[in-house]
Design an enzyme around this catalytic site. Structure first.
Site, PDB file in Angstrom:
ATOM      1  N   ASN A 103      37.075   8.665  50.927  1.00  0.00           N
ATOM      2  CA  ASN A 103      35.703   8.310  50.535  1.00  0.00           C
ATOM      3  C   ASN A 103      34.807   8.115  51.742  1.00  0.00           C
ATOM      4  O   ASN A 103      35.314   8.016  52.865  1.00  0.00           O
ATOM      5  CB  ASN A 103      35.748   7.024  49.710  1.00  0.00           C
ATOM      6  N   ARG A 150      35.320  -2.151  55.885  1.00  0.00           N
ATOM      7  CA  ARG A 150      34.848  -2.201  54.495  1.00  0.00           C
ATOM      8  C   ARG A 150      34.233  -3.575  54.208  1.00  0.00           C
ATOM      9  O   ARG A 150      33.244  -3.686  53.495  1.00  0.00           O
ATOM     10  CB  ARG A 150      36.014  -1.915  53.524  1.00  0.00           C
ATOM     11  N   ARG A 201      34.633  -7.115  46.729  1.00  0.00           N
ATOM     12  CA  ARG A 201      35.719  -6.264  46.243  1.00  0.00           C
ATOM     13  C   ARG A 201      36.845  -6.111  47.288  1.00  0.00           C
ATOM     14  O   ARG A 201      38.009  -6.103  46.961  1.00  0.00           O
ATOM     15  CB  ARG A 201      35.129  -4.906  45.850  1.00  0.00           C
ATOM     16  N   TYR A 207      30.072   4.522  38.121  1.00  0.00           N
ATOM     17  CA  TYR A 207      29.380   4.171  39.376  1.00  0.00           C
ATOM     18  C   TYR A 207      27.863   4.166  39.225  1.00  0.00           C
ATOM     19  O   TYR A 207      27.158   3.631  40.088  1.00  0.00           O
ATOM     20  CB  TYR A 207      29.795   5.116  40.512  1.00  0.00           C
ATOM     21  N   CYS A 259      37.861  13.506  43.340  1.00  0.00           N
ATOM     22  CA  CYS A 259      37.704  12.075  43.055  1.00  0.00           C
ATOM     23  C   CYS A 259      38.470  11.740  41.787  1.00  0.00           C
ATOM     24  O   CYS A 259      38.518  12.542  40.855  1.00  0.00           O
ATOM     25  CB  CYS A 259      36.225  11.773  42.843  1.00  0.00           C
ATOM     26  N   ASP A 260      39.029  10.553  41.748  1.00  0.00           N
ATOM     27  CA  ASP A 260      39.842  10.206  40.575  1.00  0.00           C
ATOM     28  C   ASP A 260      39.092   9.421  39.492  1.00  0.00           C
ATOM     29  O   ASP A 260      39.626   9.194  38.421  1.00  0.00           O
ATOM     30  CB  ASP A 260      41.075   9.405  40.994  1.00  0.00           C
ATOM     31  N   HIS A 286      30.526  10.297  42.134  1.00  0.00           N
ATOM     32  CA  HIS A 286      30.170   8.918  41.728  1.00  0.00           C
ATOM     33  C   HIS A 286      28.758   8.866  41.164  1.00  0.00           C
ATOM     34  O   HIS A 286      28.052   7.853  41.296  1.00  0.00           O
ATOM     35  CB  HIS A 286      30.313   7.928  42.916  1.00  0.00           C
TER      36      HIS A 286
HETATM   37  P1  NAD Z   1      43.879   1.946  53.582  1.00  0.00           P
HETATM   38  O1  NAD Z   1      43.028   1.306  54.621  1.00  0.00           O
HETATM   39  O2  NAD Z   1      44.997   1.215  52.982  1.00  0.00           O
HETATM   40  O3  NAD Z   1      44.488   3.284  54.213  1.00  0.00           O
HETATM   41  C1  NAD Z   1      43.797   4.203  54.949  1.00  0.00           C
HETATM   42  C2  NAD Z   1      44.631   4.633  56.147  1.00  0.00           C
HETATM   43  O4  NAD Z   1      43.845   5.580  56.880  1.00  0.00           O
HETATM   44  C3  NAD Z   1      44.979   3.488  57.113  1.00  0.00           C
HETATM   45  O5  NAD Z   1      46.373   3.404  57.293  1.00  0.00           O
HETATM   46  C4  NAD Z   1      44.269   3.889  58.392  1.00  0.00           C
HETATM   47  O6  NAD Z   1      44.975   3.546  59.555  1.00  0.00           O
HETATM   48  C5  NAD Z   1      44.172   5.389  58.231  1.00  0.00           C
HETATM   49  N1  NAD Z   1      43.158   6.002  59.078  1.00  0.00           N
HETATM   50  C6  NAD Z   1      41.922   5.567  59.348  1.00  0.00           C
HETATM   51  N2  NAD Z   1      41.290   6.415  60.173  1.00  0.00           N
HETATM   52  C7  NAD Z   1      42.170   7.422  60.425  1.00  0.00           C
HETATM   53  C8  NAD Z   1      42.094   8.601  61.213  1.00  0.00           C
HETATM   54  N3  NAD Z   1      40.983   8.911  61.883  1.00  0.00           N
HETATM   55  N4  NAD Z   1      43.171   9.409  61.271  1.00  0.00           N
HETATM   56  C9  NAD Z   1      44.292   9.096  60.585  1.00  0.00           C
HETATM   57  N5  NAD Z   1      44.413   7.993  59.814  1.00  0.00           N
HETATM   58  C10 NAD Z   1      43.360   7.168  59.742  1.00  0.00           C
HETATM   59  O7  NAD Z   1      42.878   2.479  52.477  1.00  0.00           O
HETATM   60  P2  NAD Z   1      43.075   2.703  50.914  1.00  0.00           P
HETATM   61  O8  NAD Z   1      42.407   1.618  50.182  1.00  0.00           O
HETATM   62  O9  NAD Z   1      44.489   2.972  50.612  1.00  0.00           O
HETATM   63  O10 NAD Z   1      42.222   4.015  50.687  1.00  0.00           O
HETATM   64  C11 NAD Z   1      42.457   5.240  51.367  1.00  0.00           C
HETATM   65  C12 NAD Z   1      41.354   6.231  51.080  1.00  0.00           C
HETATM   66  O11 NAD Z   1      41.476   6.794  49.809  1.00  0.00           O
HETATM   67  C13 NAD Z   1      39.959   5.627  51.130  1.00  0.00           C
HETATM   68  O12 NAD Z   1      39.074   6.559  51.705  1.00  0.00           O
HETATM   69  C14 NAD Z   1      39.639   5.404  49.684  1.00  0.00           C
HETATM   70  O13 NAD Z   1      38.273   5.271  49.467  1.00  0.00           O
HETATM   71  C15 NAD Z   1      40.230   6.665  49.136  1.00  0.00           C
HETATM   72  N6  NAD Z   1      40.427   6.713  47.696  1.00  0.00           N
HETATM   73  C16 NAD Z   1      39.935   7.770  47.074  1.00  0.00           C
HETATM   74  C17 NAD Z   1      40.117   7.944  45.740  1.00  0.00           C
HETATM   75  C18 NAD Z   1      39.564   9.170  45.102  1.00  0.00           C
HETATM   76  O14 NAD Z   1      39.992   9.578  44.081  1.00  0.00           O
HETATM   77  N7  NAD Z   1      38.591   9.844  45.701  1.00  0.00           N
HETATM   78  C19 NAD Z   1      40.818   6.992  45.024  1.00  0.00           C
HETATM   79  C20 NAD Z   1      41.330   5.895  45.671  1.00  0.00           C
HETATM   80  C21 NAD Z   1      41.140   5.782  47.028  1.00  0.00           C
HETATM   81  C1  LMR Z   2      39.696   0.920  46.149  1.00  0.00           C
HETATM   82  O1  LMR Z   2      40.431   0.621  45.220  1.00  0.00           O
HETATM   83  O2  LMR Z   2      39.803   0.464  47.281  1.00  0.00           O
HETATM   84  C2  LMR Z   2      38.588   1.841  45.897  1.00  0.00           C
HETATM   85  O3  LMR Z   2      39.038   3.123  46.067  1.00  0.00           O
HETATM   86  C3  LMR Z   2      37.921   1.568  44.616  1.00  0.00           C
HETATM   87  C4  LMR Z   2      37.922   0.105  44.327  1.00  0.00           C
HETATM   88  O4  LMR Z   2      38.805  -0.310  43.594  1.00  0.00           O
HETATM   89  O5  LMR Z   2      37.077  -0.617  44.854  1.00  0.00           O
END
Ligand code: NAD
Ligand code: LMR
Length: 442
Positions: free
Chosen positions: A148, A94, A285, A265, A170-171, A201
């Site tokens: 995402n 990221r 970010r 967004y 999406c949240d 978004h």
């Molecule tokens: P993070 O990096 O803390 O956690 C992601 C986890 O995914 C990590 O532990 C990583 O090891 C694991 N991972 C990566 N590739 C993998 C694979 N191929 N198989 C299994 N596990 C795998 O990330 P985060 O900031 O907690 O965010 C997690 C996800 O949730 C992101 O995609 C983020 O954009 C998404 N998100 C979505 C929303 C929504 O509403 N759409 C809201 C918040 C976060």
């Molecule tokens: C995150 O929190 O990592 C994203 O899902 C959105 C943000 O806050 O940048």
């Protein structure tokens, strides 16, 4: 389906896992659970979260089976729901998504512009792998995917796994609904009825009513035109300085179409110059997330593991998780509630590409979702959406065909990139940085 449900969280090492588990445990009366599993492909990262969650579950809900694993068979066998929250490449990648475009005078962001495209090229394979594990080991399960960049991931699922039981969500609009509820003196986003259309978004609310059918839009518009979403309470997830800037900027995004309430967004597409001016190329970010959310969540977990108890710890409930719990319950218990989902258009927005993945309200029950037609959309939104959906489709085609040309076209078409020359320079740097994750492009 059983009456008590079994859940696997894919991406178990995510910073959102404790909040989601907290929310699941808080809702056991409406959504009973017999088993929670965590699955991740990073054993060490997940063990820090998993070890702490194990202690919490043992102390507070010993009746619920719990495990964390990196073995797909163990993780995906006997589950009713897969909650997918992967970040392929983690924060390390990221960081590159956000900083590489900046070297070329273009902003870098998690899900929009070149950063979102780079992340999309990494996410597609990871998410498809999770779908395949689910179908192999628990073919009747549903996957709720919020990995995402949701727009690109959703298009990939439409193209490559069209018959799979996957719902993309999406949240962000939920957080905005919390804020709008607050503006009109209501507490919960569920107290609002809404109409909305767009891409993920990239969308607009067109109606907000209370449950008695009173039109709340005039009051909300008045508010957003003055202060954006800045002083709404929200779900508590987006509270840092950079988010406050986004919520304030929403008033200028709103100004482009005072008939609707925009997704925040859209700031990145309408005001890329503003975003660039307000970005510190050394501290983006991702640095903020690592310094706050990641640090807080992992140190809380470490504290629990070291103490061997979570007696004095209150897990912060993740508001976006209420949405996930309610959605899983709607599928399991056939509640037919209204949710905003990312689904194939197929006429729901009649004057827009039928093959696009659009974000629109749907009614959800045991057979999946029924779309609610949003009618014809205005030229302004239609034009923007045509361009943006083409970017997203070209990324997925580039991934499938291993096509350099299509990815260059995608970047050139993105309204966030000024020219084909800049697009090519960014692309070449992104290819170098993503060698481990992207298919090799020809
Ligand atoms: P993070 O990096 O803390 O956690 C992601 C986890 O995914 C990590 O532990 C990583 O090891 C694991 N991972 C990566 N590739 C993998 C694979 N191929 N198989 C299994 N596990 C795998 O990330 P985060 O900031 O907690 O965010 C997690 C996800 O949730 C992101 O995609 C983020 O954009 C998404 N998100 C979505 C929303 C929504 O509403 N759409 C809201 C918040 C976060
Ligand atoms: C995150 O929190 O990592 C994203 O899902 C959105 C943000 O806050 O940048």
């Amino acid at each position: 389906m059983a009456n008590k449900y079994s859940i696997v969280i894919a991406g178990g090492g995510s910073t959102f896992t404790p909040g989601i588990i907290g929310m699941l445990l808080d809702n056991l009366d409406k959504f009973p659970i017999r088993s929670i599993k965590l699955y991740d492909n990073d054993e060490d990262r997940q063990a820090k979260i998993g070890g702490a969650m194990e202690i919490i579950l043992k102390e507070r809900h010993p009746e619920i089976d719990f495990l964390y694993t990196t073995d797909p068979k163990e993780g995906f066998t006997d589950v009713d729901f897969v909650l997918a929250q992967l970040r392929v490449g983690k924060y390390e990648m990221r960081d590159k998504d956000e900083k590489i475009p900046l070297k070329h005078g273009v902003f870098g962001q998690e899900t929009t512009g070149p950063g979102g495209i780079a992340y999309g090229m990494r996410s597609i394979g990871g998410v498809l792998e999770i779908i395949d594990y689910m179908e192999k080991y628990s073919p009747d399960a549903w996957m709720l995917n919020y990995s995402n960049p949701a727009a690109i991931v959703a298009e990939a699922t439409r193209r490559l796994r069209p018959d799979s039981k996957v719902i993309n969500i999406c949240d962000m609009p939920i957080d905005l609904m919390y804020k709008m509820a607050d503006m009109v003196g209501l507490k919960e986003w569920q107290e609002l009825d809404f109409s909305y259309y767009g891409l993920n978004h990239f969308g607009w609310f067109t109606a907000i009513n209370d449950k008695e059918g009173n039109d709340l839009l005039p009051q909300i518009k008045e508010h957003v035109s003055k202060t954006g979403f800045a002083d709404g309470i929200g779900s508590g997830q987006h509270v840092e300085e950079s988010w406050m800037e986004t919520f304030t900027k929403a008033k200028d995004v709103y100004a482009l179409d005072p008939e609707t309430i925009p997704n925040t967004y859209l700031k990145y597409y309408f005001y890329p110059d503003f975003v660039l001016e307000h970005t510190d190329p050394e501290h983006t970010r991702v640095d903020e997330v690592r310094e706050h959310r990641e640090k807080d969540v992992f140190s809380m977990c470490q504290k629990i593991i070291e103490a061997g108890t979570a007696k004095d710890i209150e897990i912060e409930l993740d508001a976006h998780a209420t949405y996930i719990v309610d959605l899983a319950r709607a599928l399991a218990e056939n509640t037919k509630e209204r949710f905003l989902l990312i689904v194939p258009n197929d006429g729901a927005v009649p004057n827009f590409d039928p093959t696009a993945m659009v974000e629109i309200p749907c009614l959800v029950g045991k057979d999946g979702f029924e779309k609610i037609n949003q009618g014809y959309i205005p030229q302004f939104q239609k034009g923007l959406m045509e361009q943006q959906v083409s970017v997203e489709k070209l990324v997925v085609e580039a991934w499938i065909e291993h096509s350099y040309l299509k990815l260059w076209q995608a970047l050139t078409l993105s309204s966030t990139v000024p020219s084909a020359k800049v697009a090519k320079a960014i692309l070449d740097d992104l290819i170098e940085a993503n060698k481990e994750y992207w298919p090799e492009l020809n």
